[in-house]
Structure formats: C-alpha cells, structure tokens
Motif scaffolding. Structure first.
Motif, mmCIF file in Angstrom:
data_model
loop_
_atom_site.group_PDB
_atom_site.id
_atom_site.type_symbol
_atom_site.label_atom_id
_atom_site.label_comp_id
_atom_site.label_asym_id
_atom_site.label_seq_id
_atom_site.Cartn_x
_atom_site.Cartn_y
_atom_site.Cartn_z
ATOM 1 N N ALA A 41 0.827 -1.205 0.000
ATOM 2 C CA ALA A 41 0.000 0.000 0.000
ATOM 3 C C ALA A 41 0.863 1.257 0.000
ATOM 4 O O ALA A 41 0.564 2.231 -0.688
ATOM 5 N N THR A 42 1.948 1.238 0.787
ATOM 6 C CA THR A 42 2.860 2.386 0.840
ATOM 7 C C THR A 42 3.489 2.648 -0.522
ATOM 8 O O THR A 42 3.568 3.791 -0.982
ATOM 9 N N THR A 43 3.936 1.574 -1.160
ATOM 10 C CA THR A 43 4.570 1.702 -2.472
ATOM 11 C C THR A 43 3.600 2.266 -3.502
ATOM 12 O O THR A 43 3.939 3.162 -4.275
ATOM 13 N N ALA A 44 2.367 1.732 -3.497
ATOM 14 C CA ALA A 44 1.367 2.212 -4.455
ATOM 15 C C ALA A 44 1.038 3.681 -4.215
ATOM 16 O O ALA A 44 0.990 4.482 -5.152
ATOM 17 N N ALA A 45 0.823 4.052 -2.946
ATOM 18 C CA ALA A 45 0.475 5.435 -2.628
ATOM 19 C C ALA A 45 1.629 6.377 -2.937
ATOM 20 O O ALA A 45 1.428 7.472 -3.477
ATOM 21 N N GLY A 46 2.851 5.957 -2.611
ATOM 22 C CA GLY A 46 4.008 6.799 -2.894
ATOM 23 C C GLY A 46 4.239 6.986 -4.370
ATOM 24 O O GLY A 46 4.618 8.067 -4.837
ATOM 25 N N GLY A 173 -0.600 1.810 5.358
ATOM 26 C CA GLY A 173 0.336 1.966 4.255
ATOM 27 C C GLY A 173 -0.017 3.126 3.348
ATOM 28 O O GLY A 173 0.863 3.877 2.903
ATOM 29 N N TYR A 174 -1.307 3.292 3.087
ATOM 30 C CA TYR A 174 -1.739 4.374 2.198
ATOM 31 C C TYR A 174 -1.458 5.748 2.810
ATOM 32 O O TYR A 174 -0.912 6.636 2.148
ATOM 33 N N VAL A 175 -1.828 5.918 4.079
ATOM 34 C CA VAL A 175 -1.606 7.211 4.742
ATOM 35 C C VAL A 175 -0.114 7.509 4.831
ATOM 36 O O VAL A 175 0.331 8.635 4.563
ATOM 37 N N GLY A 176 0.677 6.492 5.177
ATOM 38 C CA GLY A 176 2.117 6.699 5.241
ATOM 39 C C GLY A 176 2.707 7.061 3.899
ATOM 40 O O GLY A 176 3.560 7.946 3.793
#
Length: 221
Positions: A41-46, A173-176
């Motif tokens: 999720a972090t990778t996608a959002a970033g 993950g998304y918020v981060g």
C-alpha cells in the motif's frame, strides 16, 4: 522490501505475493504478511504521489488509488479467510493430534477455552482481536477446528477479522505513502502502528485473566 515491490506495483504479482503470504501466515506466523500488506500500500500510494508531481491529474490519481487500495484489501481479506478455513478444517480432521499439541501448552489451552466460551456466547469479537495479536490467528483457527465449532459459529467472525485487519493494514500503508512517500520511514511508522495494534489486542485478550487473578472465585485460595 520497498525496492523489491516498487517495480511490481500495479501488477498482478503484488496481489499474488501478498495473498500467498497472508494465506500461509496462519501456519507460519513468522511470515511478514502484515508488513507486506503495508509495504504494498505504501509503495502504491508513494508512486501515485510521485506521479502527481509530474503532471498526472488528481482525479485520475485518486481513482487509481481507490481501485488499488480496494484490490489490496480484498486480496488480503480473502487470503486471510481462506487460510483460516484451511487451518480450521485440518484441525477438525486431525483433532486428536492438534488437541494433544495444544494440551502441552498452558497458554494455548487457556486460549482455546476462552475461544470456545466466546463463540458459544456469540461474542466472537475475540476472533477479531486475535487477528491482530502475534500468532493469535493460528491459535483461534486451530482451536476452533479442534473444538469442532461449526462453520456458522466461526466463519462470520473470521471474515470480519480478516476484513478489519486488511483495512487497517492497507490504510496505514496508504496514509504513510501519501504523507511521506514510498520511503522506509513511512513503512517503518506504519509497521510500528501495526505492532501497536497487536500489543493492544494482546492486552485486551488478557484482561479476563488479570481480573480472575485479582478477584479469585469464592472458596478458592
């Protein structure tokens, strides 16, 4: 891990890796399934945030974010329930063997008894709490099978637990990723929040034991 998943972001391989890790986590609790969910999720959002910096419209980016986060939630939640059901059925069929293994551990025996009592009362919230606790999912799924709890008693709570856990991990993950980008710092902060939730779940699950120790039943020493 961020570098490994980065090139795979938005491809079916991400869902395959996440789904397999979550599915097997019930048998090998040391697998970093929660970390993988957060990292994906972090990778996608970033990646989406970086795309916005080079001119991708916010509406297109928002739609892509929503679709990818929903897909991750569905993937993780479905794999969680499937893993629970496989462990449940294996424990059901090999009940005597699993029962002997559980009987050798006082902690596992106590957890199995609490699970049975909670499911009988319809208070399967312990199944949801256990999903966040380290190895709690394994104890609950195997314990439900050994005790021959019905699918009707166990499956709805397993589904709710898997969905709650998946939503929490993907949201972290998304918020981060939105705030700090696809960096190890954002992943570390999100993982810390995941472990904090696990510690809180363990504390809440042990509260009945602490009350019983502080206020023993009448007539006992």
């Amino acid at each position: 891990m961020l570098e490994s998943l980065g090139p795979l972001s938005g491809t079916p391989w991400v869902y395959a890796i996440v789904g397999l890790s979550v599915l097997l986590d019930v048998f090998v609790p040391i697998l970093p399934s929660g970390v993988l969910v957060i990292t994906a999720a972090t990778t996608a959002a970033g990646t989406r945030t970086a795309a916005g910096a080079v001119g991708v419209s916010s509406s297109v980016r928002g739609d892509a974010d929503l679709a990818e986060m929903l897909a991750l939630v569905l993937c993780a939640a479905t794999a969680s329930v499937l893993g629970d059901m496989v462990a449940y059925r294996l424990a059901w069929r090999g009940g005597d063997r699993f029962d002997r293994a559980i009987a050798r551990s006082r902690r596992l025996t106590a957890a199995q008894e609490r699970l049975g009592a909670a499911l009988i009362r319809g208070g399967g919230g312990i199944v949801v709490l256990a999903r966040f606790a380290p190895a709690g999912r394994s104890v609950v799924s195997l314990g439900a099978g050994v005790a021959h709890r019905t699918i009707r008693e166990f499956l709805p709570w397993s589904a709710l637990a898997g969905l709650a856990w998946a939503v929490y991990g993907v949201s972290l993950g998304y918020v981060g990723g939105q705030w700090l980008g696809a960096s190890w710092i954002s992943a570390a902060v999100s993982v810390f929040a995941l472990f904090a939730a696990g510690s809180a779940a363990v504390f809440l699950m042990r509260r009945p034991e602490r009350r019983a120790a502080a206020f023993p039943a009448a007539g006992t020493d």
